[in-house]
Design a protein around this motif. Structure first.
Motif, short mmCIF file in Angstrom:
data_model
loop_
_atom_site.label_atom_id
_atom_site.label_comp_id
_atom_site.label_asym_id
_atom_site.label_seq_id
_atom_site.Cartn_x
_atom_site.Cartn_y
_atom_site.Cartn_z
N ALA A 29 39.51 -3.88 -7.44
CA ALA A 29 40.24 -2.61 -7.31
C ALA A 29 40.44 -1.95 -8.67
O ALA A 29 40.24 -0.74 -8.82
N LEU A 30 40.83 -2.74 -9.67
CA LEU A 30 41.02 -2.19 -11.02
C LEU A 30 39.71 -1.66 -11.59
O LEU A 30 39.68 -0.61 -12.24
N LEU A 31 38.62 -2.37 -11.36
CA LEU A 31 37.31 -1.92 -11.83
C LEU A 31 36.93 -0.61 -11.16
O LEU A 31 36.44 0.32 -11.81
N THR A 32 37.17 -0.51 -9.85
CA THR A 32 36.85 0.71 -9.12
C THR A 32 37.67 1.88 -9.65
O THR A 32 37.13 2.97 -9.90
N VAL A 33 38.97 1.67 -9.82
CA VAL A 33 39.83 2.73 -10.35
C VAL A 33 39.38 3.13 -11.75
O VAL A 33 39.32 4.32 -12.07
N GLY A 34 39.02 2.16 -12.58
CA GLY A 34 38.54 2.46 -13.92
C GLY A 34 37.26 3.28 -13.91
O GLY A 34 37.12 4.25 -14.67
N LEU A 35 36.32 2.92 -13.04
CA LEU A 35 35.07 3.68 -12.95
C LEU A 35 35.30 5.10 -12.45
O LEU A 35 34.69 6.05 -12.95
N VAL A 36 36.19 5.26 -11.47
CA VAL A 36 36.52 6.59 -10.97
C VAL A 36 37.16 7.42 -12.09
O VAL A 36 36.82 8.60 -12.28
N GLU A 37 38.05 6.83 -12.85
CA GLU A 37 38.71 7.55 -13.95
C GLU A 37 37.72 7.93 -15.03
O GLU A 37 37.77 9.04 -15.57
N VAL A 38 36.80 7.05 -15.37
CA VAL A 38 35.77 7.37 -16.37
C VAL A 38 34.91 8.52 -15.86
O VAL A 38 34.61 9.47 -16.61
N GLY A 39 34.52 8.49 -14.60
CA GLY A 39 33.75 9.58 -14.02
C GLY A 39 34.51 10.89 -14.04
O GLY A 39 33.95 11.95 -14.38
N ARG A 40 35.79 10.84 -13.69
CA ARG A 40 36.62 12.04 -13.71
C ARG A 40 36.72 12.62 -15.10
O ARG A 40 36.57 13.82 -15.31
N ARG A 41 36.93 11.77 -16.08
CA ARG A 41 37.04 12.25 -17.47
C ARG A 41 35.74 12.86 -17.96
O ARG A 41 35.75 13.85 -18.70
N LEU A 42 34.60 12.27 -17.58
CA LEU A 42 33.31 12.85 -17.97
C LEU A 42 33.12 14.23 -17.35
O LEU A 42 32.65 15.16 -18.03
N ILE A 43 33.48 14.37 -16.09
CA ILE A 43 33.35 15.66 -15.42
C ILE A 43 34.25 16.71 -16.08
O ILE A 43 33.82 17.83 -16.37
N VAL A 44 35.51 16.35 -16.33
CA VAL A 44 36.43 17.29 -16.98
C VAL A 44 35.95 17.63 -18.37
O VAL A 44 35.99 18.80 -18.79
N TRP A 45 35.45 16.67 -19.12
CA TRP A 45 34.94 16.92 -20.47
C TRP A 45 33.80 17.93 -20.44
O TRP A 45 33.75 18.86 -21.25
N ARG A 46 32.87 17.74 -19.49
CA ARG A 46 31.74 18.68 -19.38
C ARG A 46 32.21 20.06 -18.96
O ARG A 46 31.69 21.08 -19.44
N MET A 47 33.18 20.14 -18.06
CA MET A 47 33.70 21.44 -17.63
C MET A 47 34.37 22.16 -18.80
O MET A 47 34.16 23.36 -18.99
N VAL A 48 35.17 21.44 -19.58
CA VAL A 48 35.84 22.05 -20.73
C VAL A 48 34.81 22.49 -21.77
O VAL A 48 34.91 23.58 -22.34
N ARG A 49 33.81 21.65 -22.01
CA ARG A 49 32.77 22.01 -22.98
C ARG A 49 32.03 23.27 -22.54
O ARG A 49 31.78 24.16 -23.34
N GLU A 50 31.71 23.36 -21.26
CA GLU A 50 31.04 24.55 -20.74
C GLU A 50 31.95 25.78 -20.84
O GLU A 50 31.50 26.88 -21.16
N ARG A 51 33.22 25.59 -20.60
CA ARG A 51 34.17 26.70 -20.72
C ARG A 51 34.22 27.20 -22.15
O ARG A 51 34.19 28.41 -22.40
N TYR A 52 34.28 26.29 -23.11
CA TYR A 52 34.30 26.70 -24.52
C TYR A 52 32.99 27.39 -24.90
O TYR A 52 32.98 28.35 -25.67
N ASN A 53 31.86 26.92 -24.35
CA ASN A 53 30.58 27.59 -24.61
C ASN A 53 30.59 29.02 -24.08
O ASN A 53 30.09 29.94 -24.73
N ARG A 54 31.15 29.22 -22.87
CA ARG A 54 31.23 30.58 -22.32
C ARG A 54 32.13 31.46 -23.17
O ARG A 54 31.82 32.64 -23.41
N ILE A 55 33.25 30.90 -23.64
CA ILE A 55 34.15 31.67 -24.51
C ILE A 55 33.44 32.03 -25.81
O ILE A 55 33.54 33.17 -26.29
N ASP A 56 32.71 31.07 -26.39
CA ASP A 56 31.97 31.34 -27.63
C ASP A 56 30.93 32.43 -27.41
O ASP A 56 30.75 33.32 -28.27
N ARG A 57 30.22 32.41 -26.26
CA ARG A 57 29.23 33.46 -25.98
C ARG A 57 29.91 34.82 -25.82
O ARG A 57 29.40 35.85 -26.28
N ALA A 58 31.08 34.83 -25.16
CA ALA A 58 31.81 36.09 -24.99
C ALA A 58 32.27 36.64 -26.33
O ALA A 58 32.19 37.85 -26.59
#
Length: 116
Positions: free
Chosen positions: A72-101
């Motif tokens: 269970a702890l391993l599953t929760v950890g993997l889900v959290e790592v996946g969530r953080r990667l997704i949020v990191w990519r979303m924030v990075r893309e948002r900053y890229n859009r702001i930089d282009r604007a």
């Protein structure tokens, strides 16, 4: 139980394998009666070779609970790592859009008469 645990003593033993063949060898036992000729209990595998004593029910339940908790702890950890990667990519893309604007607005944004 802790009170039932004793030290293991190596003894020379003879026993019959499941196929009926006679076996002989050194085995360890927790029996207090280890004098020559004494009968002691030993555990064997399906081939008739000496094996360790199987776990008792409380120990097996504890191992199963700890394995479940670990999974269970391993599953929760993997889900959290996946969530953080997704949020990191979303924030990075948002900053890229702001930089282009900002780049599109140009270096003289906000000045009167520039047409922006």
């Amino acid at each position: 139980m802790a009170s039932e645990r004793t030290t293991q003593t190596p003894v020379m033993a003879r026993w019959k394998a499941p196929d009926g063949t006679n076996r002989r060898g050194t085995v360890t036992t927790s029996s207090r009666r280890t004098d020559p000729g004494a009968e002691v209990e030993i555990w064997t595998d399906l081939d008739g070779s000496p094996a360790l004593r199987p776990m008792d029910a409380p120990t097996a339940h504890t191992h199963a609970a700890l394995a479940g908790l670990g999974a269970a702890l391993l599953t929760v950890g993997l889900v959290e790592v996946g969530r953080r990667l997704i949020v990191w990519r979303m924030v990075r893309e948002r900053y890229n859009r702001i930089d282009r604007a900002w780049a599109k607005a140009g270096p003289d944004w906000g000045r009167t008469g520039t047409g922006s």
